[in-house]
Design a protein around this motif. Structure first.
Motif, PDB file in Angstrom:
ATOM      1  N   PHE A 141      -7.631  -8.493  12.419  1.00  0.00           N
ATOM      2  CA  PHE A 141      -8.235  -7.343  11.728  1.00  0.00           C
ATOM      3  C   PHE A 141      -7.145  -6.403  11.220  1.00  0.00           C
ATOM      4  CE2 PHE A 141      -9.991  -3.044  11.635  1.00  0.00           C
ATOM      5  CZ  PHE A 141     -11.149  -3.230  10.907  1.00  0.00           C
ATOM      6  N   ASP A 142      -6.147  -6.144  12.071  1.00  0.00           N
ATOM      7  CA  ASP A 142      -5.036  -5.269  11.674  1.00  0.00           C
ATOM      8  C   ASP A 142      -4.259  -5.867  10.499  1.00  0.00           C
ATOM      9  OD1 ASP A 142      -5.736  -3.545  13.681  1.00  0.00           O
ATOM     10  OD2 ASP A 142      -4.200  -4.243  15.085  1.00  0.00           O
ATOM     11  N   ILE A 143      -4.016  -7.168  10.564  1.00  0.00           N
ATOM     12  CA  ILE A 143      -3.268  -7.824   9.486  1.00  0.00           C
ATOM     13  C   ILE A 143      -4.039  -7.727   8.177  1.00  0.00           C
ATOM     14  CG2 ILE A 143      -2.396 -10.036   8.639  1.00  0.00           C
ATOM     15  CD1 ILE A 143      -1.816 -10.784  11.560  1.00  0.00           C
ATOM     16  N   GLY A 144      -5.369  -7.897   8.242  1.00  0.00           N
ATOM     17  CA  GLY A 144      -6.192  -7.766   7.039  1.00  0.00           C
ATOM     18  C   GLY A 144      -6.066  -6.382   6.421  1.00  0.00           C
ATOM     19  N   MET A 145      -6.037  -5.344   7.256  1.00  0.00           N
ATOM     20  CA  MET A 145      -5.887  -3.982   6.748  1.00  0.00           C
ATOM     21  C   MET A 145      -4.504  -3.764   6.151  1.00  0.00           C
ATOM     22  SD  MET A 145      -7.906  -1.622   9.544  1.00  0.00           S
ATOM     23  CE  MET A 145      -7.936  -0.211   8.436  1.00  0.00           C
ATOM     24  N   ILE A 146      -3.482  -4.346   6.787  1.00  0.00           N
ATOM     25  CA  ILE A 146      -2.113  -4.207   6.261  1.00  0.00           C
ATOM     26  C   ILE A 146      -1.998  -4.878   4.892  1.00  0.00           C
ATOM     27  CG2 ILE A 146       0.308  -4.796   6.644  1.00  0.00           C
ATOM     28  CD1 ILE A 146      -0.306  -4.715   9.680  1.00  0.00           C
ATOM     29  N   ILE A 147      -2.602  -6.060   4.754  1.00  0.00           N
ATOM     30  CA  ILE A 147      -2.574  -6.745   3.452  1.00  0.00           C
ATOM     31  C   ILE A 147      -3.289  -5.911   2.395  1.00  0.00           C
ATOM     32  CG2 ILE A 147      -3.388  -8.790   2.192  1.00  0.00           C
ATOM     33  CD1 ILE A 147      -2.946 -10.408   4.745  1.00  0.00           C
ATOM     34  N   ALA A 148      -4.392  -5.254   2.777  1.00  0.00           N
ATOM     35  CA  ALA A 148      -5.104  -4.380   1.837  1.00  0.00           C
ATOM     36  C   ALA A 148      -4.220  -3.221   1.402  1.00  0.00           C
ATOM     37  CB  ALA A 148      -6.392  -3.866   2.481  1.00  0.00           C
ATOM     38  N   LEU A 149      -3.492  -2.623   2.336  1.00  0.00           N
ATOM     39  CA  LEU A 149      -2.588  -1.523   1.989  1.00  0.00           C
ATOM     40  C   LEU A 149      -1.490  -2.007   1.048  1.00  0.00           C
ATOM     41  CD1 LEU A 149      -2.202   0.254   5.466  1.00  0.00           C
ATOM     42  CD2 LEU A 149      -3.507   1.054   3.490  1.00  0.00           C
ATOM     43  N   GLY A 150      -0.962  -3.211   1.324  1.00  0.00           N
ATOM     44  CA  GLY A 150       0.050  -3.773   0.437  1.00  0.00           C
ATOM     45  C   GLY A 150      -0.497  -4.052  -0.948  1.00  0.00           C
ATOM     46  N   THR A 151      -1.766  -4.441  -1.029  1.00  0.00           N
ATOM     47  CA  THR A 151      -2.405  -4.711  -2.318  1.00  0.00           C
ATOM     48  C   THR A 151      -2.548  -3.437  -3.140  1.00  0.00           C
ATOM     49  OG1 THR A 151      -3.615  -6.541  -1.299  1.00  0.00           O
ATOM     50  CG2 THR A 151      -4.428  -5.754  -3.416  1.00  0.00           C
ATOM     51  N   LEU A 152      -2.718  -2.300  -2.475  1.00  0.00           N
ATOM     52  CA  LEU A 152      -2.775  -1.021  -3.188  1.00  0.00           C
ATOM     53  C   LEU A 152      -1.433  -0.695  -3.840  1.00  0.00           C
ATOM     54  CD1 LEU A 152      -4.759   1.222  -0.667  1.00  0.00           C
ATOM     55  CD2 LEU A 152      -5.631  -0.025  -2.644  1.00  0.00           C
ATOM     56  N   ILE A 153      -0.359  -1.146  -3.198  1.00  0.00           N
ATOM     57  CA  ILE A 153       0.978  -0.886  -3.731  1.00  0.00           C
ATOM     58  C   ILE A 153       1.358  -1.910  -4.795  1.00  0.00           C
ATOM     59  CG2 ILE A 153       3.427  -0.727  -3.120  1.00  0.00           C
ATOM     60  CD1 ILE A 153       2.527   0.122  -0.291  1.00  0.00           C
ATOM     61  N   TYR A 154       1.044  -3.179  -4.503  1.00  0.00           N
ATOM     62  CA  TYR A 154       1.447  -4.278  -5.396  1.00  0.00           C
ATOM     63  C   TYR A 154       0.410  -5.380  -5.303  1.00  0.00           C
ATOM     64  CZ  TYR A 154       4.635  -7.621  -7.657  1.00  0.00           C
ATOM     65  OH  TYR A 154       5.211  -8.517  -8.526  1.00  0.00           O
ATOM     66  N   PRO A 156      -0.137  -8.568  -6.211  1.00  0.00           N
ATOM     67  CA  PRO A 156       0.080  -9.941  -5.726  1.00  0.00           C
ATOM     68  C   PRO A 156       0.139 -10.065  -4.202  1.00  0.00           C
ATOM     69  CG  PRO A 156       1.469  -9.533  -7.624  1.00  0.00           C
ATOM     70  CD  PRO A 156       0.847  -8.210  -7.257  1.00  0.00           C
ATOM     71  N   PHE A 157       0.287  -8.965  -3.505  1.00  0.00           N
ATOM     72  CA  PHE A 157       0.303  -8.997  -2.040  1.00  0.00           C
ATOM     73  C   PHE A 157      -1.007  -9.557  -1.487  1.00  0.00           C
ATOM     74  CE2 PHE A 157       0.959  -7.145   2.244  1.00  0.00           C
ATOM     75  CZ  PHE A 157       2.304  -7.426   2.409  1.00  0.00           C
ATOM     76  N   ILE A 158      -2.074  -9.491  -2.286  1.00  0.00           N
ATOM     77  CA  ILE A 158      -3.388  -9.955  -1.848  1.00  0.00           C
ATOM     78  C   ILE A 158      -3.382 -11.445  -1.525  1.00  0.00           C
ATOM     79  CG2 ILE A 158      -4.247 -10.516  -4.160  1.00  0.00           C
ATOM     80  CD1 ILE A 158      -6.952  -9.422  -3.349  1.00  0.00           C
ATOM     81  N   VAL A 159      -2.505 -12.207  -2.151  1.00  0.00           N
ATOM     82  CA  VAL A 159      -2.475 -13.657  -1.943  1.00  0.00           C
ATOM     83  C   VAL A 159      -2.100 -14.001  -0.501  1.00  0.00           C
ATOM     84  CG1 VAL A 159      -1.453 -15.819  -2.776  1.00  0.00           C
ATOM     85  CG2 VAL A 159      -1.927 -13.972  -4.382  1.00  0.00           C
ATOM     86  N   LEU A 160      -1.487 -13.056   0.207  1.00  0.00           N
ATOM     87  CA  LEU A 160      -1.141 -13.296   1.612  1.00  0.00           C
ATOM     88  C   LEU A 160      -2.371 -13.433   2.496  1.00  0.00           C
ATOM     89  CD1 LEU A 160       1.939 -10.945   2.109  1.00  0.00           C
ATOM     90  CD2 LEU A 160       1.924 -13.433   2.152  1.00  0.00           C
ATOM     91  N   LEU A 161      -3.552 -13.159   1.940  1.00  0.00           N
ATOM     92  CA  LEU A 161      -4.785 -13.403   2.705  1.00  0.00           C
ATOM     93  C   LEU A 161      -4.869 -14.871   3.137  1.00  0.00           C
ATOM     94  CD1 LEU A 161      -7.478 -11.353   0.735  1.00  0.00           C
ATOM     95  CD2 LEU A 161      -6.716 -10.947   3.083  1.00  0.00           C
ATOM     96  N   ALA A 162      -4.308 -15.752   2.334  1.00  0.00           N
ATOM     97  CA  ALA A 162      -4.324 -17.168   2.699  1.00  0.00           C
ATOM     98  C   ALA A 162      -3.575 -17.420   4.001  1.00  0.00           C
ATOM     99  CB  ALA A 162      -3.708 -18.006   1.571  1.00  0.00           C
ATOM    100  N   MET A 163      -2.597 -16.541   4.304  1.00  0.00           N
ATOM    101  CA  MET A 163      -1.826 -16.703   5.535  1.00  0.00           C
ATOM    102  C   MET A 163      -2.670 -16.439   6.775  1.00  0.00           C
ATOM    103  SD  MET A 163       1.162 -17.823   4.975  1.00  0.00           S
ATOM    104  CE  MET A 163       1.607 -17.669   6.699  1.00  0.00           C
TER     105      MET A 163
END
Length: 326
Positions: A141-154, A156-163
Protein backbone atom coordinates in the motif's frame (compact mmCIF):
# COMPACT_ATOMS: atom_id res chain seq x y z
CA UNK A 1 40.11 4.27 -6.98
CA UNK A 2 38.01 1.10 -6.87
CA UNK A 3 40.19 -0.49 -4.22
CA UNK A 4 39.81 2.62 -2.06
CA UNK A 5 36.02 2.39 -2.18
CA UNK A 6 35.92 -1.34 -1.42
CA UNK A 7 35.85 -0.52 2.30
CA UNK A 8 33.78 1.68 4.59
CA UNK A 9 36.51 4.17 5.45
CA UNK A 10 34.79 7.51 6.35
CA UNK A 11 37.48 9.32 4.34
CA UNK A 12 35.70 7.97 1.26
CA UNK A 13 32.83 10.39 1.89
CA UNK A 14 35.20 13.33 1.35
CA UNK A 15 36.65 11.70 -1.77
CA UNK A 16 33.13 10.97 -2.98
CA UNK A 17 32.10 14.62 -2.59
CA UNK A 18 35.17 15.73 -4.56
CA UNK A 19 34.44 13.07 -7.19
CA UNK A 20 30.87 14.39 -7.57
CA UNK A 21 32.21 17.85 -8.40
CA UNK A 22 34.92 16.42 -10.67
CA UNK A 23 32.35 14.53 -12.75
CA UNK A 24 30.46 17.80 -13.28
CA UNK A 25 33.36 20.05 -14.18
CA UNK A 26 32.39 20.07 -17.85
CA UNK A 27 29.00 21.68 -17.28
CA UNK A 28 30.33 24.10 -14.65
CA UNK A 29 33.04 25.26 -17.06
CA UNK A 30 30.66 25.51 -20.04
CA UNK A 31 27.47 26.79 -18.42
CA UNK A 32 24.27 26.36 -20.46
CA UNK A 33 22.60 29.51 -21.73
CA UNK A 34 19.31 28.64 -20.05
CA UNK A 35 17.86 25.98 -17.77
CA UNK A 36 14.19 25.45 -16.97
CA UNK A 37 13.11 23.27 -14.09
CA UNK A 38 9.55 22.00 -13.90
CA UNK A 39 8.98 20.26 -10.59
CA UNK A 40 5.48 18.89 -11.22
CA UNK A 41 3.43 17.59 -14.12
CA UNK A 42 0.82 20.08 -15.45
CA UNK A 43 -2.09 18.19 -13.87
CA UNK A 44 -0.42 18.40 -10.45
CA UNK A 45 0.33 22.11 -10.72
CA UNK A 46 -3.40 22.82 -10.49
CA UNK A 47 -3.39 21.12 -7.11
CA UNK A 48 -0.11 22.43 -5.69
CA UNK A 49 1.28 25.79 -6.71
CA UNK A 50 5.09 25.64 -6.47
CA UNK A 51 6.59 28.36 -8.70
CA UNK A 52 10.05 26.82 -9.13
CA UNK A 53 10.43 27.08 -12.91
CA UNK A 54 12.54 30.24 -12.81
CA UNK A 55 13.48 30.31 -9.14
CA UNK A 56 17.07 29.06 -9.58
CA UNK A 57 19.97 30.61 -11.38
CA UNK A 58 21.92 28.31 -13.69
CA UNK A 59 24.73 27.88 -11.16
CA UNK A 60 22.28 27.21 -8.32
CA UNK A 61 20.46 24.67 -10.49
CA UNK A 62 23.66 22.75 -11.23
CA UNK A 63 24.96 22.95 -7.66
CA UNK A 64 21.65 21.73 -6.21
CA UNK A 65 21.61 18.86 -8.71
CA UNK A 66 25.12 17.87 -7.55
CA UNK A 67 24.10 17.98 -3.88
CA UNK A 68 20.97 15.92 -4.56
CA UNK A 69 22.98 13.32 -6.48
CA UNK A 70 25.51 13.06 -3.64
CA UNK A 71 22.80 12.64 -1.00
CA UNK A 72 21.02 10.03 -3.13
CA UNK A 73 24.30 8.14 -3.56
CA UNK A 74 24.79 7.94 0.21
CA UNK A 75 21.20 6.77 0.81
CA UNK A 76 21.47 4.29 -2.03
CA UNK A 77 24.78 2.95 -0.73
CA UNK A 78 23.31 2.43 2.73
CA UNK A 79 20.39 0.42 1.33
CA UNK A 80 22.67 -1.79 -0.78
CA UNK A 81 24.89 -2.47 2.25
CA UNK A 82 21.95 -3.11 4.59
CA UNK A 83 20.57 -5.77 2.26
CA UNK A 84 23.95 -7.38 1.61
CA UNK A 85 23.79 -7.19 -2.17
CA UNK A 86 27.58 -6.96 -2.60
CA UNK A 87 30.43 -9.17 -1.41
CA UNK A 88 30.94 -6.92 1.61
CA UNK A 89 29.84 -3.46 2.81
CA UNK A 90 31.59 -0.72 0.87
CA UNK A 91 31.15 2.65 -0.83
CA UNK A 92 31.22 1.12 -4.31
CA UNK A 93 27.48 1.57 -4.77
CA UNK A 94 27.72 5.29 -4.07
CA UNK A 95 30.72 5.63 -6.40
CA UNK A 96 28.97 3.85 -9.27
CA UNK A 97 25.71 5.73 -8.63
CA UNK A 98 27.47 9.08 -9.04
CA UNK A 99 29.29 7.75 -12.11
CA UNK A 100 26.05 6.56 -13.69
CA UNK A 101 24.33 9.85 -12.85
CA UNK A 102 27.06 11.71 -14.77
CA UNK A 103 26.88 9.87 -18.10
CA UNK A 104 25.17 12.63 -20.06
CA UNK A 105 25.00 16.40 -19.78
CA UNK A 106 21.23 16.29 -19.18
CA UNK A 107 21.87 14.05 -16.16
CA UNK A 108 23.75 16.91 -14.51
CA UNK A 109 20.86 19.36 -14.25
CA UNK A 110 17.91 19.58 -11.90
CA UNK A 111 15.12 17.53 -13.43
CA UNK A 112 11.94 15.65 -12.40
CA UNK A 113 13.55 12.19 -12.80
CA UNK A 114 16.40 13.30 -10.53
CA UNK A 115 13.87 14.20 -7.82
CA UNK A 116 11.98 10.95 -8.46
CA UNK A 117 15.13 8.95 -7.78
CA UNK A 118 14.63 9.69 -4.07
CA UNK A 119 11.31 7.87 -4.35
CA UNK A 120 12.78 5.10 -6.51
CA UNK A 121 15.53 4.40 -3.95
CA UNK A 122 12.87 4.35 -1.22
CA UNK A 123 10.76 1.92 -3.25
CA UNK A 124 13.81 -0.26 -3.88
CA UNK A 125 14.38 -0.53 -0.13
CA UNK A 126 10.76 -1.52 0.49
CA UNK A 127 10.79 -4.15 -2.27
CA UNK A 128 13.93 -5.69 -0.78
CA UNK A 129 12.14 -5.98 2.57
CA UNK A 130 8.89 -7.63 1.47
CA UNK A 131 10.39 -11.12 1.50
CA UNK A 132 11.32 -10.69 5.18
CA UNK A 133 7.93 -9.60 6.50
CA UNK A 134 5.04 -11.93 7.43
CA UNK A 135 2.46 -9.57 5.89
CA UNK A 136 3.40 -7.29 2.99
CA UNK A 137 -0.02 -5.69 2.55
CA UNK A 138 0.82 -2.36 4.23
CA UNK A 139 4.21 -2.24 2.52
CA UNK A 140 2.58 -2.67 -0.89
CA UNK A 141 0.00 0.00 0.00
CA UNK A 142 2.84 2.39 0.90
CA UNK A 143 4.68 1.61 -2.33
CA UNK A 144 1.51 2.31 -4.33
CA UNK A 145 1.22 5.74 -2.68
CA UNK A 146 4.91 6.48 -3.33
CA UNK A 147 4.48 5.61 -7.02
CA UNK A 148 1.46 7.95 -7.15
CA UNK A 149 3.54 10.77 -5.66
CA UNK A 150 6.27 10.10 -8.21
CA UNK A 151 3.67 10.20 -10.99
CA UNK A 152 2.66 13.70 -9.87
CA UNK A 153 6.27 14.78 -10.39
CA UNK A 154 7.02 12.79 -13.55
CA UNK A 155 4.32 10.82 -15.35
CA UNK A 156 6.46 7.87 -16.64
CA UNK A 157 6.98 6.91 -12.99
CA UNK A 158 3.52 5.32 -13.19
CA UNK A 159 4.94 2.38 -15.16
CA UNK A 160 6.62 1.19 -11.95
CA UNK A 161 3.19 -0.11 -10.95
CA UNK A 162 4.18 -3.23 -12.86
CA UNK A 163 6.91 -3.76 -10.26
CA UNK A 164 4.23 -4.30 -7.60
CA UNK A 165 3.22 -7.63 -9.11
CA UNK A 166 6.64 -8.63 -10.41
CA UNK A 167 8.10 -8.24 -6.92
CA UNK A 168 5.25 -10.19 -5.34
CA UNK A 169 5.80 -13.00 -7.86
CA UNK A 170 9.47 -13.12 -6.92
CA UNK A 171 9.21 -12.81 -3.16
CA UNK A 172 5.85 -14.08 -1.93
CA UNK A 173 3.19 -16.71 -2.39
CA UNK A 174 -0.08 -15.46 -3.85
CA UNK A 175 -2.34 -13.35 -1.61
CA UNK A 176 -5.03 -11.33 -3.36
CA UNK A 177 -4.97 -8.71 -0.58
CA UNK A 178 -1.30 -7.99 -1.22
CA UNK A 179 -1.89 -7.90 -4.97
CA UNK A 180 -4.53 -5.17 -4.74
CA UNK A 181 -3.02 -3.24 -1.80
CA UNK A 182 -0.52 -1.41 -4.00
CA UNK A 183 -3.17 -0.38 -6.51
CA UNK A 184 -5.41 0.87 -3.70
CA UNK A 185 -2.52 2.93 -2.35
CA UNK A 186 -1.96 4.42 -5.81
CA UNK A 187 -5.65 5.15 -6.36
CA UNK A 188 -5.95 6.79 -2.93
CA UNK A 189 -3.74 9.67 -4.06
CA UNK A 190 -5.45 10.07 -7.42
CA UNK A 191 -8.89 9.83 -5.83
CA UNK A 192 -8.22 13.11 -4.03
CA UNK A 193 -6.92 14.63 -7.26
CA UNK A 194 -10.10 13.53 -9.06
CA UNK A 195 -12.21 15.14 -6.31
CA UNK A 196 -10.23 18.35 -6.69
CA UNK A 197 -10.82 18.38 -10.45
CA UNK A 198 -14.51 17.65 -9.90
CA UNK A 199 -14.91 20.52 -7.43
CA UNK A 200 -13.36 22.81 -10.00
CA UNK A 201 -15.67 21.58 -12.82
CA UNK A 202 -12.67 20.23 -14.70
CA UNK A 203 -13.17 16.47 -14.53
CA UNK A 204 -12.61 16.06 -18.28
CA UNK A 205 -9.03 17.27 -17.78
CA UNK A 206 -8.54 14.54 -15.19
CA UNK A 207 -9.39 11.89 -17.79
CA UNK A 208 -6.72 13.30 -20.09
CA UNK A 209 -4.01 12.51 -17.55
CA UNK A 210 -4.14 8.86 -18.56
CA UNK A 211 -3.89 9.30 -22.33
CA UNK A 212 -0.12 8.67 -22.50
CA UNK A 213 -0.70 5.12 -21.22
CA UNK A 214 -2.23 4.16 -24.57
CA UNK A 215 0.63 5.59 -26.61
CA UNK A 216 2.04 3.10 -29.07
CA UNK A 217 5.56 1.97 -28.31
CA UNK A 218 7.72 3.66 -31.00
CA UNK A 219 8.68 1.27 -33.79
CA UNK A 220 11.75 3.33 -34.69
CA UNK A 221 13.82 5.80 -32.73
CA UNK A 222 15.93 8.61 -34.10
CA UNK A 223 19.23 8.03 -32.34
CA UNK A 224 22.54 9.71 -32.97
CA UNK A 225 24.85 6.88 -32.00
CA UNK A 226 27.80 9.24 -31.63
CA UNK A 227 26.02 10.75 -28.63
CA UNK A 228 25.84 7.37 -26.92
CA UNK A 229 29.35 6.02 -27.47
CA UNK A 230 29.95 6.70 -23.79
CA UNK A 231 27.70 3.72 -23.08
CA UNK A 232 30.24 1.30 -24.61
CA UNK A 233 32.41 0.96 -21.48
CA UNK A 234 29.21 0.79 -19.40
CA UNK A 235 27.97 -2.06 -21.59
CA UNK A 236 31.27 -3.92 -21.20
CA UNK A 237 31.05 -3.65 -17.40
CA UNK A 238 27.41 -4.79 -17.43
CA UNK A 239 28.33 -7.83 -19.53
CA UNK A 240 31.19 -8.69 -17.17
CA UNK A 241 28.89 -8.17 -14.16
CA UNK A 242 26.26 -10.44 -15.70
CA UNK A 243 28.84 -13.17 -16.26
CA UNK A 244 30.10 -12.72 -12.69
CA UNK A 245 26.55 -12.85 -11.35
CA UNK A 246 25.79 -15.96 -13.37
CA UNK A 247 28.90 -17.67 -12.02
CA UNK A 248 27.96 -16.88 -8.41
CA UNK A 249 24.19 -17.13 -8.84
CA UNK A 250 23.56 -20.51 -7.24
CA UNK A 251 26.20 -19.90 -4.58
CA UNK A 252 24.42 -16.74 -3.44
CA UNK A 253 21.67 -16.50 -0.84
CA UNK A 254 18.17 -16.93 -2.24
CA UNK A 255 17.32 -13.38 -1.13
CA UNK A 256 20.29 -12.04 -3.11
CA UNK A 257 19.21 -13.91 -6.24
CA UNK A 258 15.70 -12.55 -5.99
CA UNK A 259 17.01 -9.05 -5.31
CA UNK A 260 19.03 -8.98 -8.53
CA UNK A 261 16.11 -10.38 -10.51
CA UNK A 262 13.90 -7.64 -9.10
CA UNK A 263 16.50 -4.97 -9.89
CA UNK A 264 16.84 -6.29 -13.44
CA UNK A 265 13.09 -5.89 -14.03
CA UNK A 266 13.18 -2.42 -12.46
CA UNK A 267 16.06 -1.44 -14.77
CA UNK A 268 14.15 -2.57 -17.89
CA UNK A 269 10.88 -0.95 -16.83
CA UNK A 270 12.61 2.35 -16.01
CA UNK A 271 14.09 2.43 -19.52
CA UNK A 272 11.00 1.47 -21.55
CA UNK A 273 8.71 3.84 -19.61
CA UNK A 274 9.91 6.68 -21.87
CA UNK A 275 7.10 5.84 -24.32
CA UNK A 276 4.57 7.47 -21.94
CA UNK A 277 6.30 10.82 -22.48
CA UNK A 278 6.12 11.81 -26.16
CA UNK A 279 8.55 14.70 -25.59
CA UNK A 280 10.87 12.74 -23.30
CA UNK A 281 14.44 13.92 -22.85
CA UNK A 282 17.66 12.06 -22.14
CA UNK A 283 17.36 12.82 -18.43
CA UNK A 284 14.47 10.33 -18.35
CA UNK A 285 17.03 7.52 -18.15
CA UNK A 286 18.19 8.75 -14.75
CA UNK A 287 15.45 6.43 -13.47
CA UNK A 288 17.53 3.45 -14.61
CA UNK A 289 20.64 4.57 -12.70
CA UNK A 290 19.81 3.10 -9.23
CA UNK A 291 19.15 -0.50 -10.38
CA UNK A 292 21.93 -0.26 -12.98
CA UNK A 293 24.46 1.01 -10.44
CA UNK A 294 23.93 -2.09 -8.28
CA UNK A 295 24.97 -4.31 -11.17
CA UNK A 296 28.05 -2.18 -11.91
CA UNK A 297 29.01 -2.19 -8.24
CA UNK A 298 28.56 -5.97 -8.12
CA UNK A 299 31.22 -6.45 -10.75
CA UNK A 300 33.76 -4.18 -9.07
CA UNK A 301 33.01 -5.75 -5.69
CA UNK A 302 33.83 -9.26 -7.00
CA UNK A 303 36.51 -8.53 -9.62
CA UNK A 304 39.88 -10.17 -8.89
CA UNK A 305 42.51 -8.62 -11.16
CA UNK A 306 43.20 -5.18 -9.78
CA UNK A 307 45.05 -3.83 -12.79
CA UNK A 308 42.11 -4.77 -15.02
CA UNK A 309 39.19 -3.42 -12.98
CA UNK A 310 41.06 -0.23 -12.08
CA UNK A 311 41.91 0.34 -15.75
CA UNK A 312 38.34 -0.40 -16.79
CA UNK A 313 36.97 2.13 -14.32
CA UNK A 314 39.53 4.70 -15.46
CA UNK A 315 38.44 4.19 -19.09
CA UNK A 316 34.81 4.66 -18.05
CA UNK A 317 35.51 7.91 -16.18
CA UNK A 318 37.76 9.32 -18.92
CA UNK A 319 35.23 8.49 -21.64
CA UNK A 320 32.48 10.23 -19.67
CA UNK A 321 34.65 13.30 -19.24
CA UNK A 322 35.61 13.32 -22.91
CA UNK A 323 32.02 13.17 -24.17
CA UNK A 324 30.84 15.75 -21.61
CA UNK A 325 33.47 18.22 -22.80
CA UNK A 326 33.03 17.63 -26.54
Amino acid sequence: MINQFRNLNPVNLVILAAYTIFMRLAIFINLPDQLNFEFLEPYAKLLVQIPLENSFSITANLFLAAVITFVQAILFNRIVNNHGLLAKPSYLSALLYITGASLFTQFLILSPPLICNFLLIWIMDKFLKIGKTPNAMMTMFDIGMIIALGTLIYFPFIVLLAMLWLSLLLYRSFSWREWIAGIIGFLTIFFFIAVFYYWNDNITQFYRIWRPLVNKFPSNLKINFNDYLVLMPVSVIIILATLQLRENFFRSFISTRKAFQMLFFMFIIAIISFYTKPDFRVYHFLLSVPPGAVLLAYYFSNAKKRWFYESLFAVLVLSIQYFLFV
